[in-house]
Design an enzyme around this catalytic site. Structure first.
Site, PDB file in Angstrom:
ATOM      1  N   TYR A  74       0.805  -1.225   0.000  1.00  0.00           N
ATOM      2  CA  TYR A  74       0.000   0.000   0.000  1.00  0.00           C
ATOM      3  C   TYR A  74       0.839   1.277   0.000  1.00  0.00           C
ATOM      4  CZ  TYR A  74      -4.550  -2.192   0.304  1.00  0.00           C
ATOM      5  OH  TYR A  74      -5.693  -2.898   0.007  1.00  0.00           O
ATOM      6  N   GLU A 120      -6.308 -29.582   8.177  1.00  0.00           N
ATOM      7  CA  GLU A 120      -6.219 -28.800   6.937  1.00  0.00           C
ATOM      8  C   GLU A 120      -7.258 -27.686   6.874  1.00  0.00           C
ATOM      9  OE1 GLU A 120      -7.212 -29.200   2.170  1.00  0.00           O
ATOM     10  OE2 GLU A 120      -7.188 -31.006   3.422  1.00  0.00           O
ATOM     11  N   ASP A 143      -7.900 -33.564   3.666  1.00  0.00           N
ATOM     12  CA  ASP A 143      -8.855 -34.183   2.753  1.00  0.00           C
ATOM     13  C   ASP A 143      -8.189 -35.289   1.940  1.00  0.00           C
ATOM     14  OD1 ASP A 143     -10.962 -32.645   3.548  1.00  0.00           O
ATOM     15  OD2 ASP A 143     -10.913 -31.263   1.860  1.00  0.00           O
TER      16      ASP A 143
END
Length: 401
Positions: free
Chosen positions: A138, A224, A277
């Site tokens: 920024y 996860e 997963d």
């Protein structure tokens, strides 16, 4: 699916204690130790000197009427990687490099941006102040155009100077969460008490500044997905499996979450398990925690925990949990490419069990989003069962993952 209100059996913690004893024996023998360079953090004056040397090289090139250039190790080639099971992925000492030239239309912009960020880093170190990557973006958002450009350049500078990002006085806002049996003191003296409740604590932005860490935890569980992490909290997993610690990086882990897991391992040497997963992306996330990533291989000695065990969900769990076939979807081409990429990585040869599970991942297909959501409700049951089995198997030398 919530557990009945009961704690773990005594045999469960006995098994964990035996597993931890085997890990401590491994560390004592030197198999689990990190390289010496991981223990030393360069001083601010050393980093300033390195930046000054780079600027002097640029001035010398200009004095010779030569176009200056930055030489940066190539972090996107597997040819530059070396692998040791005790350390993970690391960059080769003599690796191929790439030139960021000031006289090339393709790279002159990046050359200028590196110079700009180097000057900002120099001022931060001189003034002993810190800035986030977002702060840097920024300050000149129109110049940098996007945050990804800043992130990539900061990693390039860290690699070029051979120093951790923290030594550049550049930090990032943590996205990870931690819960369970842990208390510590932050750099500013703030005392933090992590709880076994539905409210988790944000991973600190300054892992190096964490002091006086105390825990009675028997194991650390890395989760996860944030949704799975929150479900386990709602089901009082931490309390029912107490004492333990639970961490999530909310998907692909950020640097601070990886540094935290590494610090907890180095400090306490407790067993660490991952719950991800049963798809190529979950498997890759487990590998990042355990062995590191190619893009951050230059700092792998500060990030990897090779003793991590893959708890699940395993592709073979799809059959064990009797998931209906109509709840499965085929791998997409992108999924298959990711799976093929993982299978070619050097650490796969060290884990025949992984290769078997990867094959099942390809054959069994992926669970749909709807079924993954349903599975998360059963993750606590799977986790508890596997936590009982894995340490016992480890003690008998039969632990596959």
């Amino acid at each position: 699916m919530a557990l009945a209100p009961m704690g773990p059996e005594a045999s469960f913690f006995d098994a964990l204690d035996r597993h931890r004893a085997s890990l401590l024996a491994m560390v004592k023998k030197g198999a689990g130790e990190t390289p010496d360079r991981a223990t030393r953090v360069p001083s601010s004056s050393e980093v300033l000197t390195s930046i000054e040397n780079i600027i002097q090289d640029i001035i010398k090139s200009l004095a010779r009427n030569e176009a200056p250039a930055f030489t940066i190790d190539n972090r996107s080639s597997w040819e530059n990687m070396t692998f040791e099971d005790a350390f993970g992925l690391q960059m080769r000492p003599q690796c191929t490099t790439r030139k960021i030239k000031s006289d090339s239309l393709r790279s002159v912009r990046k050359f200028a941006l590196i110079l700009k960020i180097l000057s900002m880093i120099y001022k931060l170190i001189q003034s002993n102040t810190y800035a986030t990557k977002r702060d840097i973006y920024y300050t000149e958002s129109q110049l940098f155009r996007n945050q990804a450009a800043v992130d990539s350049i900061i990693d390039d500078i860290s690699c070029m100077l051979k120093v951790p990002r923290r030594s550049l006085h550049v930090i990032s806002t943590s996205k990870g969460l931690i819960a369970g049996n842990l208390r510590y003191v932050e750099e500013d003296g703030t005392q933090v008490q992590c709880m076994c409740s539905a409210t988790a604590t944000a991973v600190p932005s300054n892992i190096q500044g964490m002091q006086n860490l105390v825990t009675d935890a028997k194991f650390l569980l890395i989760v996860e997905k944030d949704a799975t992490f929150q479900r386990l909290l709602d089901d009082n997993f931490c309390s029912r499996m107490s004492p333990c610690i639970m961490v999530t990086g909310k998907g692909t882990p950020d640097l601070n979450t990886r540094l935290l897991v590494k610090k907890l391992w180095d400090t306490f040497h407790i067993p660490v398990f991952t719950l991800v997963d049963a798809d190529p992306y979950g498997i890759e996330i487990m590998c990042i925690y355990k062995y590191g990533s190619m893009s951050m291989s230059f700092e792998a000695h500060n990030l990897t925990v090779p003793t991590i065990r893959w708890l699940g969900l395993l592709p073979s769990d799809i059959k064990r949990l009797n998931i209906p076939k109509d709840s499965l979807i085929p791998l997409t081409r992108r999924d298959q490419m990711k799976l093929d990429s993982i299978l070619r990585r050097p650490y796969i040869t060290y884990h025949p069990f992984w290769k078997k599970e990867h094959s099942l991942c390809s054959m069994k297909c992926l669970t749909s989003n709807r079924m993954q959501a349903a599975l998360r409700g059963g993750n606590e049951r799977v986790t508890r069962r596997r936590l009982l089995v894995l340490p016992l198997a480890s003690c008998t030398g039969t632990l596959p993952c």
